[in-house]
Design an enzyme around this catalytic site. Structure first.
Site, PDB file in Angstrom:
ATOM      1  N   CYS A  66      45.206  70.238 -15.675  1.00  0.00           N
ATOM      2  CA  CYS A  66      45.543  69.412 -14.436  1.00  0.00           C
ATOM      3  C   CYS A  66      46.769  69.883 -14.813  1.00  0.00           C
ATOM      4  O   CYS A  66      47.338  70.262 -14.917  1.00  0.00           O
ATOM      5  CB  CYS A  66      45.572  67.736 -14.911  1.00  0.00           C
ATOM      6  N   CYS A  70      48.035  68.386 -18.012  1.00  0.00           N
ATOM      7  CA  CYS A  70      48.818  68.026 -16.930  1.00  0.00           C
ATOM      8  C   CYS A  70      49.936  68.720 -16.683  1.00  0.00           C
ATOM      9  O   CYS A  70      50.645  68.415 -17.488  1.00  0.00           O
ATOM     10  CB  CYS A  70      48.849  66.498 -16.104  1.00  0.00           C
ATOM     11  N   CYS A 119      62.981  60.136  -7.077  1.00  0.00           N
ATOM     12  CA  CYS A 119      62.629  61.687  -8.168  1.00  0.00           C
ATOM     13  C   CYS A 119      63.700  62.358  -9.143  1.00  0.00           C
ATOM     14  O   CYS A 119      65.250  62.600  -8.617  1.00  0.00           O
ATOM     15  CB  CYS A 119      61.629  62.691  -7.538  1.00  0.00           C
ATOM     16  N   CYS A 132      64.738  70.736  -7.248  1.00  0.00           N
ATOM     17  CA  CYS A 132      63.432  70.804  -6.993  1.00  0.00           C
ATOM     18  C   CYS A 132      64.374  71.046  -4.945  1.00  0.00           C
ATOM     19  O   CYS A 132      65.072  69.950  -4.854  1.00  0.00           O
ATOM     20  CB  CYS A 132      62.724  69.451  -6.514  1.00  0.00           C
ATOM     21  N   CYS A 173      42.958  63.992  -7.983  1.00  0.00           N
ATOM     22  CA  CYS A 173      43.941  63.075  -7.904  1.00  0.00           C
ATOM     23  C   CYS A 173      45.050  62.790  -7.081  1.00  0.00           C
ATOM     24  O   CYS A 173      46.243  63.486  -7.409  1.00  0.00           O
ATOM     25  CB  CYS A 173      44.612  63.775  -9.792  1.00  0.00           C
ATOM     26  N   CYS A 188      62.210  63.772  -2.765  1.00  0.00           N
ATOM     27  CA  CYS A 188      61.933  62.575  -2.477  1.00  0.00           C
ATOM     28  C   CYS A 188      63.062  61.705  -3.092  1.00  0.00           C
ATOM     29  O   CYS A 188      63.530  62.052  -4.423  1.00  0.00           O
ATOM     30  CB  CYS A 188      60.474  62.790  -3.172  1.00  0.00           C
ATOM     31  N   ARG A 237      44.512  54.693 -13.413  1.00  0.00           N
ATOM     32  CA  ARG A 237      45.702  55.389 -14.047  1.00  0.00           C
ATOM     33  C   ARG A 237      46.956  54.459 -14.048  1.00  0.00           C
ATOM     34  O   ARG A 237      47.465  54.639 -13.338  1.00  0.00           O
ATOM     35  CB  ARG A 237      46.152  57.019 -14.177  1.00  0.00           C
TER      36      ARG A 237
END
Ligand code: SAM
Ligand code: DTB
Ligand code: SF4
Length: 326
Positions: free
Chosen positions: A141, A110, A73, A66, A201, A70, A273
């Site tokens: 999702c 998801c 991550c 990616c 979400c 972040c 959640r």
């Protein structure tokens, strides 16, 4: 209409508050623990069956490499985390995984991708995945990163129910954690998602080196949105070797549970959640999270790339607590 007028109108329409101050939320965080649990249970029971938990299953449709940085991550190309990259999965493979997840009791599937945002042909493949999963009769999702208006509308047309896009932390702490996009970029995507008529979400992570005020500001941002997110995932950082947060101090368990309770109180009708990080939690800690108003979890061996609480253990815990999947 000004943004403020829109907030006021929606607040009036849904009967919920969208005007929390940071101080009010900090007062909730600072309540004696038993009082906070009691408040959270009162709110929870006014809106939900307290013994039912919504169960979602995750799949990583495109793993690793990616471009975003972040700092929590495992999938960021900026860090050597030892994660094996994978190309975009085939549509049939994803639909087959969804079929299995449904058999195992998941109601929502998801699909996550390690993208800054969807591009070109890959986006059309992802749309086909959503159509295939939807045709199984499951809730769908997706979490594909930043979207423009057109992409959000295209996902809605394909039958997507929810879009996950976390704000992750407070506006003030954001640039300490991520530099390749801004907090405002995240809010802009959430606006186009909401405007397209998709369920939102959105939540965040506890354990990114943030203060209690940062946690309050994160919850405040979510609770003051024109509509509360329908689902609010609260993740406990899973420390990943190779990332800048690999050695971050693990937050105190009670601070994590307090964050769940404050989300419950400020967003009474949202599913909160208990998200990443359950694998390392005791049964007692998880049960306090449910008592604090969490009523949704991810099931299955894996989250996107990291380990999740084992299905057998979940079955046993649900049995002991008398919890039932929705
Ligand atoms: N790339 C898309 C995005 O960033 O929105 C979707 C996938 S991304 C992995 C989804 C969310 O997973 C992040 O927003 C973050 O909240 C959560 N996450 C990622 N790594 C995590 C970790 N190590 N511990 C806890 N949560 C994590
Ligand atoms: C969310 O808030 N947590 C999930 C889901 N939304 C996409 C992802 C957790 C990822 C944990 C790290 C991993 O499995 O790679
Ligand atoms: Fe990429 Fe999402 Fe991971 Fe950030 S959280 S590095 S955007 S996959």
């Amino acid at each position: 209409m000004t943004a403020q007028a829109a907030v006021e109108m929606t607040a009036k329409d849904d009967g919920l508050r969208h005007d929390w101050s940071t101080e009010e939320i900090e007062v909730l965080f600072a309540l004696p623990f038993n009082d906070l649990m009691f408040e959270a249970q009162k709110v929870h029971r006014a809106h939900f069956d307290a013994n039912r938990v919504q169960v979602s299953r995750l799949i990583s449709i495109k793993t690793g490499a990616c471009p975003e940085d972040c700092s929590y991550c495992p999938q960021s190309a900026h860090y050597a985390t030892g994660l094996e990259k994978e190309k975009l999965l085939a549509v049939e493979e994803v639909v087959e995984s969804a079929r299995q997840a449904k058999e195992e009791g998941a109601s929502r599937f998801c699909m996550g991708a390690a993208w800054r945002g969807p591009k070109g042909d890959d986006f059309e493949v992802a749309v086909a995945m959503i159509e295939g999963v939807k045709a199984l009769g499951m809730e769908t999702c997706a979490t594909f990163g930043l979207l423009d208006k057109w992409q959000a509308q295209r996902l809605k047309e394909a039958g997507l129910d929810y879009y996950n896009h976390n704000i992750d932390t407070s506006p003030e702490h954001y640039s300490e954690v991520i530099t390749t996009r801004t907090f405002q970029d995240r809010l802009d995507t959430l606006d186009v998602v909401r405007d397209a008529g998709l369920h939102v979400c959105s939540g965040g992570i506890v354990g990114l080196g943030e203060t209690r005020t940062d946690r309050a500001r994160m919850i405040q941002t979510l609770a003051n949105m024109p509509r509360h997110p329908d689902s609010v995932p609260i993740n406990l950082l899973i420390p990943i070797q190779g990332t800048p947060l690999a050695d971050a101090a693990r937050p105190d368990s009670f601070d994590f549970i307090r964050t769940i309770a404050v989300a419950r109180i400020t967003m009474p009708k949202s599913f909160v959640r208990l998200s990443a990080g359950r694998e390392g939690m005791s049964e007692e800690m998880q049960s306090l999270c449910f008592l604090a108003g969490a009523n949704s979890v991810f099931c299955g061996q894996k989250l996107l790339t990291a380990k999740n609480a084992a299905p057998g253990q979940d079955k046993s815990l649900f049995g002991k607590l008398g919890l039932k999947p929705m």
